[in-house]
Design a protein around this motif. Structure first.
Motif, PDB file in Angstrom:
ATOM      1  N   ARG A   1     -15.880  -9.967   8.717  1.00  0.00           N
ATOM      2  CA  ARG A   1     -14.607 -10.616   8.908  1.00  0.00           C
ATOM      3  C   ARG A   1     -13.563 -10.016   8.476  1.00  0.00           C
ATOM      4  N   GLN A   2     -13.483  -9.728   6.921  1.00  0.00           N
ATOM      5  CA  GLN A   2     -12.455  -9.296   6.156  1.00  0.00           C
ATOM      6  C   GLN A   2     -11.880  -8.011   6.596  1.00  0.00           C
ATOM      7  N   ASP A   3     -12.777  -7.221   7.233  1.00  0.00           N
ATOM      8  CA  ASP A   3     -12.486  -5.891   7.701  1.00  0.00           C
ATOM      9  C   ASP A   3     -11.607  -5.997   9.081  1.00  0.00           C
ATOM     10  N   LEU A   4     -11.565  -7.121   9.745  1.00  0.00           N
ATOM     11  CA  LEU A   4     -10.848  -7.347  11.009  1.00  0.00           C
ATOM     12  C   LEU A   4      -9.792  -7.955  10.876  1.00  0.00           C
ATOM     13  N   ARG A   5      -9.337  -8.460   9.750  1.00  0.00           N
ATOM     14  CA  ARG A   5      -8.021  -9.276   9.733  1.00  0.00           C
ATOM     15  C   ARG A   5      -6.968  -8.415   9.458  1.00  0.00           C
ATOM     16  N   ALA A   6      -5.858  -8.642  10.358  1.00  0.00           N
ATOM     17  CA  ALA A   6      -4.756  -7.826  10.235  1.00  0.00           C
ATOM     18  C   ALA A   6      -4.140  -7.609   9.085  1.00  0.00           C
TER      19      ALA A   6
ATOM     20  N   ASN B   1      -7.193   8.516   0.853  1.00  0.00           N
ATOM     21  CA  ASN B   1      -6.888   7.569  -0.539  1.00  0.00           C
ATOM     22  C   ASN B   1      -6.896   5.943   0.136  1.00  0.00           C
ATOM     23  N   ARG B   2      -7.028   5.640   1.327  1.00  0.00           N
ATOM     24  CA  ARG B   2      -6.761   4.374   1.631  1.00  0.00           C
ATOM     25  C   ARG B   2      -8.120   3.585   1.968  1.00  0.00           C
ATOM     26  N   LYS B   3      -8.323   2.549   1.428  1.00  0.00           N
ATOM     27  CA  LYS B   3      -9.614   1.615   1.552  1.00  0.00           C
ATOM     28  C   LYS B   3      -9.267   0.426   1.924  1.00  0.00           C
TER      29      LYS B   3
ATOM     30  N   ASN C   1      -5.478  -7.171   6.099  1.00  0.00           N
ATOM     31  CA  ASN C   1      -6.523  -6.390   5.007  1.00  0.00           C
ATOM     32  C   ASN C   1      -6.168  -4.873   5.780  1.00  0.00           C
ATOM     33  N   ILE C   2      -6.117  -4.757   7.159  1.00  0.00           N
ATOM     34  CA  ILE C   2      -5.923  -3.400   7.582  1.00  0.00           C
ATOM     35  C   ILE C   2      -4.703  -2.978   7.447  1.00  0.00           C
ATOM     36  N   LEU C   3      -3.623  -3.727   7.495  1.00  0.00           N
ATOM     37  CA  LEU C   3      -2.357  -3.239   7.147  1.00  0.00           C
ATOM     38  C   LEU C   3      -2.266  -2.862   5.664  1.00  0.00           C
ATOM     39  N   GLN C   4      -2.911  -3.181   4.900  1.00  0.00           N
ATOM     40  CA  GLN C   4      -3.166  -2.873   3.433  1.00  0.00           C
ATOM     41  C   GLN C   4      -3.697  -1.293   3.433  1.00  0.00           C
ATOM     42  N   ALA C   5      -4.473  -1.217   4.411  1.00  0.00           N
ATOM     43  CA  ALA C   5      -5.099   0.262   4.323  1.00  0.00           C
ATOM     44  C   ALA C   5      -4.249   1.152   5.011  1.00  0.00           C
ATOM     45  N   PHE C   6      -3.522   0.648   5.923  1.00  0.00           N
ATOM     46  CA  PHE C   6      -2.830   1.520   6.782  1.00  0.00           C
ATOM     47  C   PHE C   6      -1.212   0.933   6.827  1.00  0.00           C
ATOM     48  N   PRO C   7      -0.669   1.223   5.959  1.00  0.00           N
ATOM     49  CA  PRO C   7       0.735   0.616   5.497  1.00  0.00           C
ATOM     50  C   PRO C   7       1.811   1.063   6.788  1.00  0.00           C
ATOM     51  N   HIS C   8       1.330   2.102   7.006  1.00  0.00           N
ATOM     52  CA  HIS C   8       2.452   2.942   8.182  1.00  0.00           C
ATOM     53  C   HIS C   8       2.471   2.128   9.490  1.00  0.00           C
ATOM     54  N   LEU C   9       1.367   1.206   9.910  1.00  0.00           N
ATOM     55  CA  LEU C   9       1.258   0.543  10.843  1.00  0.00           C
ATOM     56  C   LEU C   9       2.402  -0.616  10.818  1.00  0.00           C
ATOM     57  N   GLU C  10       2.380  -1.327   9.634  1.00  0.00           N
ATOM     58  CA  GLU C  10       3.505  -2.313   9.527  1.00  0.00           C
ATOM     59  C   GLU C  10       4.865  -1.668   9.514  1.00  0.00           C
TER      60      GLU C  10
ATOM     61  N   GLY D   1       0.834  -1.101  -0.142  1.00  0.00           N
ATOM     62  CA  GLY D   1      -0.055   0.038   0.007  1.00  0.00           C
ATOM     63  C   GLY D   1       0.733   1.326  -0.040  1.00  0.00           C
ATOM     64  N   GLU D   2       0.398   2.485  -0.200  1.00  0.00           N
ATOM     65  CA  GLU D   2       0.868   3.522  -0.407  1.00  0.00           C
ATOM     66  C   GLU D   2       1.282   4.018   0.984  1.00  0.00           C
ATOM     67  N   GLU D   3       2.815   4.362   0.956  1.00  0.00           N
ATOM     68  CA  GLU D   3       3.390   4.618   2.439  1.00  0.00           C
ATOM     69  C   GLU D   3       3.401   6.113   2.458  1.00  0.00           C
ATOM     70  N   ARG D   4       3.044   6.735   3.747  1.00  0.00           N
ATOM     71  CA  ARG D   4       3.259   8.347   4.201  1.00  0.00           C
ATOM     72  C   ARG D   4       4.172   8.341   5.335  1.00  0.00           C
ATOM     73  N   GLU D   5       4.633   9.476   5.631  1.00  0.00           N
ATOM     74  CA  GLU D   5       5.452   9.537   6.947  1.00  0.00           C
ATOM     75  C   GLU D   5       4.555   9.878   7.849  1.00  0.00           C
ATOM     76  N   GLN D   6       4.320   8.953   9.030  1.00  0.00           N
ATOM     77  CA  GLN D   6       3.529   9.054  10.045  1.00  0.00           C
ATOM     78  C   GLN D   6       4.251   8.983  11.486  1.00  0.00           C
ATOM     79  N   GLY D   7       3.452   9.550  12.443  1.00  0.00           N
ATOM     80  CA  GLY D   7       4.240   9.219  13.615  1.00  0.00           C
ATOM     81  C   GLY D   7       4.310   7.823  14.057  1.00  0.00           C
ATOM     82  N   ASP D   8       4.895   7.305  15.001  1.00  0.00           N
ATOM     83  CA  ASP D   8       4.540   5.983  15.423  1.00  0.00           C
ATOM     84  C   ASP D   8       3.501   5.559  16.059  1.00  0.00           C
ATOM     85  N   ALA D   9       2.522   4.652  15.336  1.00  0.00           N
ATOM     86  CA  ALA D   9       1.194   4.319  15.556  1.00  0.00           C
ATOM     87  C   ALA D   9       1.103   3.763  16.724  1.00  0.00           C
TER      88      ALA D   9
END
Length: 770
Positions: A746-751, A37-39, A753-762, A16-24
């Motif tokens: 169920r799909q929305d709560l999988r880690a 832009n994150r879905k 899928n969430i990390l694809q929408a929020f790549p800065h968490l990874e 997923g697209e990455e942006r500079e974020q603070g420590d999640a």
């Protein structure tokens, strides 16, 4: 087809697209993590058996609509007793049929393999070694061909052990065609062929799958096309009761494989079941008790010689209950060492098996012919190894003081003659006790390496297969090797080293402890082994967990099944459900009395399986509800909307119906059937202008969470209750604002899928690890 299989078989990449974020990890719930832009994205495809299928979630939640409430209120005590009686009857029948089929499989395998080995032994006695090899390999190829063709052409879901799919089903994932009659029959015949062919696989996993197929068919009254329309069966026409029956079937399958009733119950509890209660514990134990009674009855019959070449070793191929072992407190060091080595080897086995399965996914994606050829290639390689390697062993004379028959060439017996002269043997049971000098270190190394290779390359071919037996063989080999190295430094018998080695490798690979401990105790029939078995299993699991997941979790990931883990990721605490809701498209809602045209439009243009039903607030608002606010009446399933359209339950005017009107049109138990095929429903233009009252069919008590709840907490609720949908409601409701701000599945709560929408968490997770 190729793209889907490659996606399922590939490792996870977060692109997923990455942006500079603070420590999640240090972010608070008040700081939004979602960007426009994150879905959230997901795929409804997964590998079930060897077939790519469209999967959905199951409705374990009770749908408390008006029809259900009326039916529940009018149930008499007699009907409640009928329901309870049927539960116990089905639990008994699951155990009975599982025990009978397990006996059939064992008898067939023992006799087919026994006559095959007798024929090979006839050629060996005449020193016609090439002819013996051709006979051995040809018979194995024929048996493998039957098993593989049946799986590839008739029931792809019968390939493999079936345990990962069962685990996914009990977690709330619908696995299509997994428990049908065709799958069960192919599993039975395929297991007989694959095991009798000498492939390095067991029938333990297939027996678990067969037990669940029996349970599913009993609960739904037969196959999809030929169901018994018995009035009492309507109580079981729901996913909740079917889940309980399948849990009983999984426990009965393990019991049939190991003759371990308590171990079977604990296996269902520890490994496959996501949801458990005490009443289910009693019924699973009852099912396994029935299995044991059936097996014991046939064992007594077979001891009288009425089972052909079956012999008297019991209905399992690794019966060590006649062996007595002893140990001392000073043996804690070698026992600990066995556990550590088992954990390391188990994790290594999982790692390499993961690579092999990814390779097999690429081969299997090329078509049915490639699947069959892969199975035949593995069978030919296995036959050559099993036939040729005994020639490297030295023939030993039989000890006349031993009461057991020596030598034998049939399926039973501990001493195998093979190519040796009369009165000599070349192969002996690896679990034999009081045999410190029986097995040379070179033979054990060859045995261990061979079965490591065979175990890696056999699992994953298009035949029914189990993981228990290959791992037991590998573990027993390295256990004996360790016993040989320890020598006089320990008082533990090398046969006990083999048992502990098998247990440690299973714990290191499958990560089971309690159920494995009880299974091995019931196999050995020796409670004195309890302390050291517990120590070995706990150490092996701990060491294995530090490297990679269990083998079943790896297979679940490879197949793409959206399994929800029990423990949420730490970063989920700092992410709210409203963040996930914002990353999804707007919620599609319906009115309490909705126009037919609107319902048709929603069904055609969305793939959602449930829709919130809203009502305008009354003139006199409820306490705590703002004037002019919108009321959340509940949640209606897509299947019920399709049922309404098929039955054409339309109103010419916009009004709410009376209770008796809906009861005449919709029996309560009929709503439990899935009706999601909308393509064959033809609605006229005049009908499009009519109305449907959705209130009687709406689940008025759906589970909801506040928008500021953390994702971690929502995940625990979703998994433990067995939900399919979870509504997000606003913390403060104002006039004109929708009472639903999102809906989670169920799909929305999988880690993943969430990390694809929020790549800065990874990204932050990687920094934490470093």
């Amino acid at each position: 087809m190729g793209e889907v299989t490659n996606h399922i078989g590939s490792s996870i990449n977060y692109n997923g697209e990455e942006r500079e974020q603070g420590d999640a990890e240090s972010n608070t719930l008040n700081q939004p993590l979602v960007k426009a832009n994150r879905k959230l994205s997901s795929t409804p495809l997964a590998l079930v058996g060897t077939k790519v299928s469209h999967i959905e979630s199951l409705d374990y939640e009770i749908n408390e609509n008006d029809l259900f409430k009326h039916d529940w209120r009018k149930r008499s005590k007699t009907q409640v007793l009928q329901y309870i009686f049927l539960k116990w009857t089905f639990a008994c029948l699951v155990g009975l049929f599982t025990g009978l089929i397990a006996t059939l499989i064992n008898l067939a395998v023992e006799n087919i393999a026994g006559y095959k080995l007798l024929a090979v032994g006839h050629f060996l006695a005449q020193e016609r070694y090439v002819t013996g090899l051709m006979m051995f390999a040809g018979a194995n190829l024929g048996l493998t061909l039957i098993a593989s063709v049946l799986c590839v052409c008739f029931a792809p879901t019968a390939a493999g052990p079936g345990i990962p799919e069962i685990k996914a089903y009990l977690n709330g994932i619908d696995t299509p065609n997994m428990f049908g009659a065709t799958t069960m029959f192919v599993k039975i015949i395929g297991s007989i062929g694959a095991v009798a062919a000498g492939l390095d696989l067991g029938k333990e996993g297939p027996l678990v799958h067969i037990g669940t197929c029996i349970a599913s068919l009993l609960g739904q009254g037969g196959t999809d096309n030929h169901r018994i329309k018995w009035r009492w069966l309507r109580y079981f026409n729901n996913d909740r009761d079917r889940r309980d029956l399948i849990t009983c079937g999984s426990a009965a399958g393990v019991c049939a494989a190991f003759r371990s009733p308590v171990g079977g119950v604990l296996f269902a509890l520890e490994e496959v079941a996501t949801w458990w209660r005490s009443a289910l514990l009693w019924r699973t134990f009852f099912s396994t008790a029935v299995v044991v009674v059936v097996l014991r009855g046939f064992i007594e019959i077979c001891k009288s010689g009425k089972c052909g070449l079956f012999g008297s070793g019991g209905l399992i191929m690794f019966d060590v209950s006649h062996v007595t072992y002893t140990y001392h407190v000073t043996d804690i060091i070698p026992v600990t060492l066995i556990g550590v080595i088992g954990g390391v080897l188990g994790s290594l086995y999982n790692h390499f098996l993961h690579k092999v399965l990814r390779l097999y996914n690429l081969i299997n994606a090329k078509g049915k012919i490639h699947k069959v050829l892969l199975s035949l290639s593995v069978s030919l390689f296995t036959s050559v190894c099993l036939y040729g390697l005994p020639f490297l062993a030295t023939c030993k004379p039989c000890d006349p003081s031993i009461k057991e028959r020596c030598p034998t060439n049939g399926r039973s017996g501990n001493f195998k003659q093979f190519h040796c002269p009369k009165g000599y043997y070349t192969v002996r049971n690896i679990f034999s006790s009081n045999t410190p000098n029986e097995f040379s270190m070179g033979s054990l190394w060859i045995f261990f390496v061979l079965y490591c290779i065979l175990g890696l390359f056999t699992f994953g071919i298009a035949t029914p297969s189990g993981l228990f037996l290959p791992i037991i063989l590998m573990g027993s080999a390295y256990g004996r090797m360790l016993g040989g190295v320890m020598g006089s430094y320990t008082s533990i018998d090398q046969g006990l080293y083999a048992v502990l080695g098998a247990a440690s490798l299973m714990a290191g690979s499958m990560r089971m402890t309690v159920s494995l401990c009880v299974i091995f105790l019931e196999l050995t029939n020796n409670l004195l082994l309890l302390p050291i078995t517990m120590i070995v299993l706990l150490i092996a699991k701990t060491v294995g967990d530090s490297f990679n997941p269990s083998i079943y979790d790896i297979i679940l990931h490879l197949k793409g099944l959206p399994f929800l883990e029990a423990n949420p990721e730490p970063w989920m605490r700092n992410l709210s459900v409203s963040d996930l809701g914002d990353a999804k498209p707007p919620v599609v809602t319906l009115q309490g009395v909705e126009k037919v045209a609107r319902i048709v439009d929603v069904l055609k243009n969305t793939t959602h399986n449930a829709f919130p039903v809203l009502d305008e607030a009354e003139v006199v608002p409820q306490a705590g509800l703002a004037t002019g606010a919108i009321e959340l009446h509940g949640l209606i399933l897509r299947a019920h909307l399709v049922k309404v359209l098929k039955k054409r339950w339309f109103l010419t005017e916009k009004r709410r119906t009376e209770e008796w009107e809906v009861r005449e049109k919709f029996p309560w138990d009929e709503l439990a059937e899935r009706e999601d095929n909308f393509d064959d429903v033809a609605i006229t233009s005049s009908e499009m202008q009519m109305y449907v009252d959705l209130h009687p069919l709406t689940n008025t008590t759906p589970y909801t969470v506040m928008e500021n709840m953390s994702v971690a907490k929502a995940l625990v609720l979703f998994r433990q209750v067995g939900l399919r949908h979870l509504l997000i409601v606003p913390k403060i409701q104002v006039s004109g604002m929708s009472p639903v701000v999102g809906i989670l599945t169920r799909q929305d709560l999988r880690a993943y899928n969430i990390l694809q929408a929020f790549p800065h968490l990874e990204k932050s997770k990687g920094r934490k690890a470093n």
